[in-house]
Motif scaffolding. Structure first.
Motif, PDB file in Angstrom:
ATOM      1  N   ASN A 165      35.392  34.275   7.230  1.00  0.00           N
ATOM      2  CA  ASN A 165      34.934  35.252   8.208  1.00  0.00           C
ATOM      3  C   ASN A 165      34.091  36.381   7.596  1.00  0.00           C
ATOM      4  N   MET A 177      32.455  38.731  10.073  1.00  0.00           N
ATOM      5  CA  MET A 177      33.432  39.646  10.652  1.00  0.00           C
ATOM      6  C   MET A 177      33.706  40.801   9.693  1.00  0.00           C
ATOM      7  N   TYR A 178      33.771  40.484   8.401  1.00  0.00           N
ATOM      8  CA  TYR A 178      33.971  41.520   7.383  1.00  0.00           C
ATOM      9  C   TYR A 178      32.816  42.518   7.399  1.00  0.00           C
ATOM     10  N   LEU A 199      30.892  43.284   9.877  1.00  0.00           N
ATOM     11  CA  LEU A 199      30.991  44.100  11.085  1.00  0.00           C
ATOM     12  C   LEU A 199      32.046  45.190  10.922  1.00  0.00           C
ATOM     13  N   VAL A 200      33.224  44.807  10.423  1.00  0.00           N
ATOM     14  CA  VAL A 200      34.306  45.778  10.232  1.00  0.00           C
ATOM     15  C   VAL A 200      33.886  46.851   9.230  1.00  0.00           C
ATOM     16  N   ALA A 201      33.270  46.416   8.138  1.00  0.00           N
ATOM     17  CA  ALA A 201      32.832  47.354   7.099  1.00  0.00           C
ATOM     18  C   ALA A 201      31.771  48.309   7.645  1.00  0.00           C
ATOM     19  N   LEU A 234      31.197  49.247  10.769  1.00  0.00           N
ATOM     20  CA  LEU A 234      31.793  50.196  11.712  1.00  0.00           C
ATOM     21  C   LEU A 234      32.584  51.275  10.975  1.00  0.00           C
ATOM     22  N   THR A 235      33.265  50.870   9.914  1.00  0.00           N
ATOM     23  CA  THR A 235      34.040  51.832   9.120  1.00  0.00           C
ATOM     24  C   THR A 235      33.121  52.847   8.451  1.00  0.00           C
ATOM     25  N   SER A 251      31.449  55.365  10.860  1.00  0.00           N
ATOM     26  CA  SER A 251      32.321  56.377  11.454  1.00  0.00           C
ATOM     27  C   SER A 251      32.158  57.696  10.701  1.00  0.00           C
ATOM     28  N   LEU A 304      42.294  45.598   3.596  1.00  0.00           N
ATOM     29  CA  LEU A 304      41.176  44.855   4.179  1.00  0.00           C
ATOM     30  C   LEU A 304      40.847  43.578   3.422  1.00  0.00           C
ATOM     31  N   GLN A 325      42.459  40.068   3.971  1.00  0.00           N
ATOM     32  CA  GLN A 325      42.194  39.426   5.257  1.00  0.00           C
ATOM     33  C   GLN A 325      40.984  38.494   5.208  1.00  0.00           C
TER      34      GLN A 325
END
Length: 203
Positions: free
Chosen positions: A3, A6-7, A9-11, A13-14, A17, A130, A133
């Motif tokens: 994934n 997906m990683y 995307l998560v990174a 967004l983090t 922020s 993280l 995962q």
């Protein structure tokens, strides 16, 4: 590695922020030159890489399991954030609207970004949570770890550069004496709030 998208995307967004690093980048972009701004960004990216390495070592395990060690590092990081906040809050805006801003040395800006990230224990625990995962246990751990770390650092550079670019649009307005005063007060307050929040937070 599982994934990967997906990683990313998560990174992303983090990183996007609002946090101390983003505030520092915006502040540098508005009040300093491009060289200072990117020096700070590369300092933040270097700090992220160091933190990601620590998260995969025994130091990360110690911070995750030892309340004393975690608290000590956390308080050091909080004190540094509060120090930066007070420094920004007390900065004086020039009376001359057309005054030329004096850049800091690039090394100083780099070290500021580096220490800002490296002195915060929270990212270590974040990476420890993280990375597992998205790592395939059947693949090479080292190769996957390096890929994830460098991806995160690259995203830091890209996203922070985006923040810096967008901040330049507001530069002229915010460089007026009143605008600089407001910017310094807001940035300083945000840093102090982050520092207090970090000092009073729990695992």
């Amino acid at each position: 590695m599982e994934n990967y998208l997906m990683y990313v995307l998560v990174a992303a967004l983090t990183i996007a922020s609002p946090g101390p690093g983003v505030i520092l980048t915006i502040n540098n972009a508005i009040q300093r030159g491009a060289a200072n701004t990117f020096s700070g960004i590369f300092g933040i990216a270097t700090g992220v890489f160091i933190v990601s390495v620590l998260s995969a070592t025994s130091i990360g395990v110690i911070l995750a399991t030892s309340a004393v060690a975690f608290t000590a590092v956390k308080l050091i990081g909080a004190a540094y954030l509060i120090y930066l906040g007070i420094k920004m809050w007390r900065a004086q805006a020039p009376l001359n609207t057309h005054v030329e801003l004096k850049d800091k040395s690039n090394i100083k800006c780099y070290l500021e970004g580096l220490s800002l990230t490296a002195s915060n224990p929270k990212p270590i625990l974040f990476f420890m949570s993280l990375f597992p995962q998205f790592i395939n246990s059947e693949g090479s751990y080292v190769a996957q770890f390096i890929t994830l770390s460098l991806t995160f650092c690259l995203l830091v550079i890209i996203i922070h550069s985006g923040y810096a670019f967008l901040s330049r649009f507001a530069k002229n307005k915010l460089l007026e004496p009143k605008g600089r005063e407001v910017l310094n007060k807001v940035s300083g307050s945000v840093f102090m709030c982050f520092g207090v929040g970090l000092a009073t937070s729990t695992k």
